[in-house]
Design a protein around this motif. Structure first.
Motif, PDB file in Angstrom:
ATOM      1  N   GLY A 222     -21.304 -25.985  49.606  1.00 60.57           N
ATOM      2  CA  GLY A 222     -20.675 -25.279  48.502  1.00 60.57           C
ATOM      3  C   GLY A 222     -21.644 -24.346  47.796  1.00 60.57           C
ATOM      4  O   GLY A 222     -22.753 -24.087  48.264  1.00 60.57           O
ATOM      5  N   LYS A 223     -21.225 -23.845  46.650  1.00 57.24           N
ATOM      6  CA  LYS A 223     -22.024 -22.892  45.883  1.00 57.24           C
ATOM      7  C   LYS A 223     -22.936 -23.608  44.891  1.00 57.24           C
ATOM      8  O   LYS A 223     -22.677 -24.750  44.501  1.00 57.24           O
ATOM      9  N   ILE A 224     -23.987 -22.916  44.514  1.00 56.28           N
ATOM     10  CA  ILE A 224     -24.866 -23.435  43.464  1.00 56.28           C
ATOM     11  C   ILE A 224     -24.117 -23.360  42.141  1.00 56.28           C
ATOM     12  O   ILE A 224     -23.550 -22.320  41.795  1.00 56.28           O
ATOM     13  N   PRO A 225     -24.073 -24.438  41.392  1.00 54.78           N
ATOM     14  CA  PRO A 225     -23.326 -24.433  40.124  1.00 54.78           C
ATOM     15  C   PRO A 225     -23.907 -23.429  39.133  1.00 54.78           C
ATOM     16  O   PRO A 225     -25.099 -23.122  39.148  1.00 54.78           O
ATOM     17  N   LYS A 226     -23.031 -22.930  38.270  1.00 51.34           N
ATOM     18  CA  LYS A 226     -23.449 -21.984  37.228  1.00 51.34           C
ATOM     19  C   LYS A 226     -23.993 -22.762  36.043  1.00 51.34           C
ATOM     20  O   LYS A 226     -23.299 -23.031  35.067  1.00 51.34           O
ATOM     21  N   ILE A 227     -25.262 -23.129  36.179  1.00 51.27           N
ATOM     22  CA  ILE A 227     -25.901 -23.963  35.161  1.00 51.27           C
ATOM     23  C   ILE A 227     -26.334 -23.079  33.996  1.00 51.27           C
ATOM     24  O   ILE A 227     -27.075 -22.121  34.174  1.00 51.27           O
TER      25      ILE A 227
ATOM     26  N   SER B 124     -38.401 -28.188  36.435  1.00 55.72           N
ATOM     27  CA  SER B 124     -38.329 -27.843  37.859  1.00 55.72           C
ATOM     28  C   SER B 124     -36.900 -28.010  38.370  1.00 55.72           C
ATOM     29  O   SER B 124     -36.197 -28.962  38.000  1.00 55.72           O
ATOM     30  N   ILE B 125     -36.479 -27.074  39.231  1.00 50.08           N
ATOM     31  CA  ILE B 125     -35.201 -27.171  39.950  1.00 50.08           C
ATOM     32  C   ILE B 125     -35.490 -26.959  41.426  1.00 50.08           C
ATOM     33  O   ILE B 125     -36.038 -25.928  41.814  1.00 50.08           O
ATOM     34  N   ASP B 126     -35.105 -27.953  42.252  1.00 46.86           N
ATOM     35  CA  ASP B 126     -35.333 -27.875  43.689  1.00 46.86           C
ATOM     36  C   ASP B 126     -34.025 -28.201  44.411  1.00 46.86           C
ATOM     37  O   ASP B 126     -33.604 -29.360  44.469  1.00 46.86           O
ATOM     38  N   PHE B 127     -33.380 -27.154  44.937  1.00 43.96           N
ATOM     39  CA  PHE B 127     -32.150 -27.311  45.716  1.00 43.96           C
ATOM     40  C   PHE B 127     -32.404 -26.969  47.184  1.00 43.96           C
ATOM     41  O   PHE B 127     -31.471 -26.672  47.930  1.00 43.96           O
ATOM     42  N   SER B 128     -33.628 -27.042  47.641  1.00 44.45           N
ATOM     43  CA  SER B 128     -33.997 -26.555  48.969  1.00 44.45           C
ATOM     44  C   SER B 128     -33.478 -27.459  50.076  1.00 44.45           C
ATOM     45  O   SER B 128     -33.152 -28.632  49.869  1.00 44.45           O
ATOM     46  N   CYS B 129     -33.410 -26.861  51.286  1.00 47.87           N
ATOM     47  CA  CYS B 129     -33.072 -27.587  52.508  1.00 47.87           C
ATOM     48  C   CYS B 129     -31.729 -28.307  52.400  1.00 47.87           C
ATOM     49  O   CYS B 129     -31.616 -29.531  52.608  1.00 47.87           O
ATOM     50  N   ASN B 130     -30.712 -27.529  52.043  1.00 46.94           N
ATOM     51  CA  ASN B 130     -29.338 -28.006  52.056  1.00 46.94           C
ATOM     52  C   ASN B 130     -28.483 -26.978  52.788  1.00 46.94           C
ATOM     53  O   ASN B 130     -29.005 -26.151  53.549  1.00 46.94           O
ATOM     54  N   ASN B 131     -27.191 -27.026  52.576  1.00 44.29           N
ATOM     55  CA  ASN B 131     -26.271 -26.059  53.178  1.00 44.29           C
ATOM     56  C   ASN B 131     -25.520 -25.297  52.087  1.00 44.29           C
ATOM     57  O   ASN B 131     -24.331 -24.982  52.246  1.00 44.29           O
ATOM     58  N   LEU B 132     -26.197 -25.015  51.019  1.00 41.82           N
ATOM     59  CA  LEU B 132     -25.577 -24.303  49.903  1.00 41.82           C
ATOM     60  C   LEU B 132     -25.345 -22.854  50.297  1.00 41.82           C
ATOM     61  O   LEU B 132     -26.156 -22.242  51.005  1.00 41.82           O
ATOM     62  N   GLU B 133     -24.258 -22.283  49.805  1.00 42.45           N
ATOM     63  CA  GLU B 133     -23.897 -20.920  50.160  1.00 42.45           C
ATOM     64  C   GLU B 133     -23.490 -20.157  48.908  1.00 42.45           C
ATOM     65  O   GLU B 133     -23.474 -20.692  47.805  1.00 42.45           O
ATOM     66  N   GLY B 134     -23.151 -18.877  49.126  1.00 39.36           N
ATOM     67  CA  GLY B 134     -22.752 -18.047  48.004  1.00 39.36           C
ATOM     68  C   GLY B 134     -23.951 -17.400  47.323  1.00 39.36           C
ATOM     69  O   GLY B 134     -25.096 -17.524  47.769  1.00 39.36           O
ATOM     70  N   PRO B 135     -23.721 -16.715  46.214  1.00 37.20           N
ATOM     71  CA  PRO B 135     -24.805 -15.994  45.545  1.00 37.20           C
ATOM     72  C   PRO B 135     -25.676 -16.905  44.691  1.00 37.20           C
ATOM     73  O   PRO B 135     -25.291 -18.033  44.360  1.00 37.20           O
ATOM     74  N   VAL B 136     -26.839 -16.397  44.356  1.00 37.34           N
ATOM     75  CA  VAL B 136     -27.697 -17.079  43.381  1.00 37.34           C
ATOM     76  C   VAL B 136     -27.095 -16.826  41.996  1.00 37.34           C
ATOM     77  O   VAL B 136     -26.941 -15.674  41.589  1.00 37.34           O
ATOM     78  N   PRO B 137     -26.733 -17.849  41.254  1.00 39.47           N
ATOM     79  CA  PRO B 137     -26.061 -17.638  39.967  1.00 39.47           C
ATOM     80  C   PRO B 137     -26.951 -16.888  38.977  1.00 39.47           C
ATOM     81  O   PRO B 137     -28.124 -17.227  38.795  1.00 39.47           O
ATOM     82  N   LYS B 138     -26.380 -15.878  38.350  1.00 36.34           N
ATOM     83  CA  LYS B 138     -27.132 -15.146  37.334  1.00 36.34           C
ATOM     84  C   LYS B 138     -27.402 -16.008  36.111  1.00 36.34           C
ATOM     85  O   LYS B 138     -28.316 -15.718  35.324  1.00 36.34           O
ATOM     86  N   GLU B 139     -26.621 -17.087  35.940  1.00 37.03           N
ATOM     87  CA  GLU B 139     -26.818 -17.975  34.794  1.00 37.03           C
ATOM     88  C   GLU B 139     -28.160 -18.684  34.826  1.00 37.03           C
ATOM     89  O   GLU B 139     -28.624 -19.190  33.794  1.00 37.03           O
ATOM     90  N   LEU B 140     -28.800 -18.751  36.002  1.00 33.77           N
ATOM     91  CA  LEU B 140     -30.130 -19.370  36.069  1.00 33.77           C
ATOM     92  C   LEU B 140     -31.137 -18.628  35.209  1.00 33.77           C
ATOM     93  O   LEU B 140     -32.156 -19.190  34.798  1.00 33.77           O
ATOM     94  N   GLY B 141     -30.875 -17.353  34.933  1.00 36.54           N
ATOM     95  CA  GLY B 141     -31.779 -16.582  34.088  1.00 36.54           C
ATOM     96  C   GLY B 141     -31.830 -17.066  32.658  1.00 36.54           C
ATOM     97  O   GLY B 141     -32.732 -16.673  31.906  1.00 36.54           O
ATOM     98  N   GLY B 142     -30.887 -17.913  32.254  1.00 36.05           N
ATOM     99  CA  GLY B 142     -30.915 -18.458  30.899  1.00 36.05           C
ATOM    100  C   GLY B 142     -31.864 -19.623  30.724  1.00 36.05           C
ATOM    101  O   GLY B 142     -32.155 -20.025  29.592  1.00 36.05           O
ATOM    102  N   LEU B 143     -32.371 -20.178  31.830  1.00 43.05           N
ATOM    103  CA  LEU B 143     -33.308 -21.323  31.748  1.00 43.05           C
ATOM    104  C   LEU B 143     -34.717 -20.778  31.576  1.00 43.05           C
ATOM    105  O   LEU B 143     -35.561 -20.841  32.466  1.00 43.05           O
ATOM    106  N   ARG B 144     -34.999 -20.254  30.401  1.00 44.44           N
ATOM    107  CA  ARG B 144     -36.206 -19.459  30.161  1.00 44.44           C
ATOM    108  C   ARG B 144     -37.507 -20.244  30.250  1.00 44.44           C
ATOM    109  O   ARG B 144     -38.573 -19.651  30.376  1.00 44.44           O
ATOM    110  N   SER B 145     -37.452 -21.559  30.132  1.00 42.13           N
ATOM    111  CA  SER B 145     -38.689 -22.348  30.193  1.00 42.13           C
ATOM    112  C   SER B 145     -38.905 -22.997  31.550  1.00 42.13           C
ATOM    113  O   SER B 145     -39.716 -23.914  31.686  1.00 42.13           O
ATOM    114  N   LEU B 146     -38.191 -22.517  32.566  1.00 45.56           N
ATOM    115  CA  LEU B 146     -38.306 -23.087  33.906  1.00 45.56           C
ATOM    116  C   LEU B 146     -39.646 -22.692  34.536  1.00 45.56           C
ATOM    117  O   LEU B 146     -40.056 -21.540  34.473  1.00 45.56           O
ATOM    118  N   TYR B 147     -40.308 -23.679  35.175  1.00 45.61           N
ATOM    119  CA  TYR B 147     -41.598 -23.447  35.810  1.00 45.61           C
ATOM    120  C   TYR B 147     -41.488 -23.303  37.328  1.00 45.61           C
ATOM    121  O   TYR B 147     -42.238 -22.540  37.927  1.00 45.61           O
TER     122      TYR B 147
END
Length: 321
Positions: free
Chosen positions: A58-63, A112-135
């Motif tokens: 499925g798609k990456i959730p709009k977090i 940290s967010i690690d969604f690697s090595c799965n079968n995720l599809e679709g676009p990279v959510p633009k909402e990830l840009g709101g997680l301003r303190s992500l390392y």
């Protein structure tokens, strides 16, 4: 719960755990979409999410509502009010900056967010840009499509970004290169990117491996040269109109001519006009005397003493004769 043989779907009921700070499900047999990670899943204290090496689809959730990964100032204030301990007292293994890293004590500032090595599809959510303190953001080895959202440039604290081995297309956004000033690890390899590599700030320091496997990319550090477009680089001067190549900038020339002309008049006056030299010296002495009276009083006393000494020496010579 990482590194087990768990066969299940994503545990959506955990989204009601308001005190959850680290969620590690990596290297299991979880499957199906991660549908419950929507904007309503607040998880106000969650800092680490690792669901890598599973079979999620499925798609990456709009977090967009994970407060601990959002604005740094608000998160620091929230931690000061709610946290009693500075460390999460357990050890976990995360993939950060391309390496497996064991964290024995996790600082409250680490996110940290690690969604690697799965079968995720679709676009990279633009909402990830709101997680301003992500390392750390790792989306390696999925089936993601579309372009990199320019909103990721808002992740100004990001130190590691891995989007490699997907099906992403388009050009690398210039905003991304200009905004991620703390980026130390970048991997965009084996996608379908095209166009010149932005030679801006951190993006100009990465090796060829960061961009390999993109046949449409060109420019340094790749061997492919950009023939139809110039490499993107930060502007160093204001561009002039296309028809102004032979136009003389009279503003700069007039300043230079004025300086040379004025300096020449002053030097010529000193060299050939005796009255000007006397007048200039007299007035300069008056101005300096008003600004530094003590210096001129000392000079006057010194001159008087020298004159008195000269008269005494003259009287001695006359007396001896």
């Amino acid at each position: 719960m990482g590194n087990n043989l768990i066969e299940d779907v994503f545990p959506c009921y955990l989204k009601n755990s308001s005190m959850l700070r680290a969620l590690v499900l990596r290297s299991n047999n979880f499957s199906r979409p991660v549908a419950c990670l929507d904007p309503n899943a607040t998880w106000p204290m969650l800092q680490i999410v690792d669901i890598a090496s599973n079979n999620f689809t499925g798609k990456i959730p709009k977090i967009s509502a994970w407060k601990a990964m959002m604005d740094t100032e608000n998160r620091a204030q929230f931690e000061f009010l709610c946290f009693r301990h500075l460390y999460y007292q357990d050890s976990i293994i995360l993939t950060s900056k391309g390496r497996n890293m064991e964290l024995v004590k996790i600082l409250t500032i680490f996110t940290s967010i690690d969604f690697s090595c799965n079968n995720l599809e679709g676009p990279v959510p633009k909402e990830l840009g709101g997680l301003r303190s992500l390392y750390v953001l790792n989306l390696l080895h999925n089936a993601l499509t579309g372009q990199i959202p320019p909103s990721l440039a808002n992740l100004t604290q990001l130190e590691s970004l891995d989007l490699s081995r997907n099906k992403l297309t388009g050009e690398i956004p210039v905003q991304l290169a200009a905004g991620l000033i703390f980026l130390s690890v970048l991997n965009l390899s084996f996608n379908q990117f095209v166009g010149p590599i932005p030679m801006i700030k951190q993006f100009a320091t990465f090796s060829e491996a960061s961009y390999a496997g993109n046949k449409g990319l060109c420019g340094f550090p790749l061997k492919a040269k950009c023939t139809h477009a110039k490499p993107i680089s930060p502007p160093t001067f204001k561009e002039s109109p296309s028809n102004s190549e032979n136009v003389i900038d009279w503003n700069f020339i007039s300043v230079e001519l004025g300086f040379v002309f004025g300096f020449g008049i002053v030097i010529w006056s000193f060299m050939f006009l005796k009255r000007w030299r006397i007048w200039y010296s007299r007035h300069i002495d008056d101005i300096l005397f008003r600004i530094f009276p003590q210096l001129y009083l000392r000079k006057k006393i010194s001159l008087k003493m020298n004159a008195q000494k000269s008269r005494e020496e003259a009287l001695v010579i006359v007396y001896e004769k």
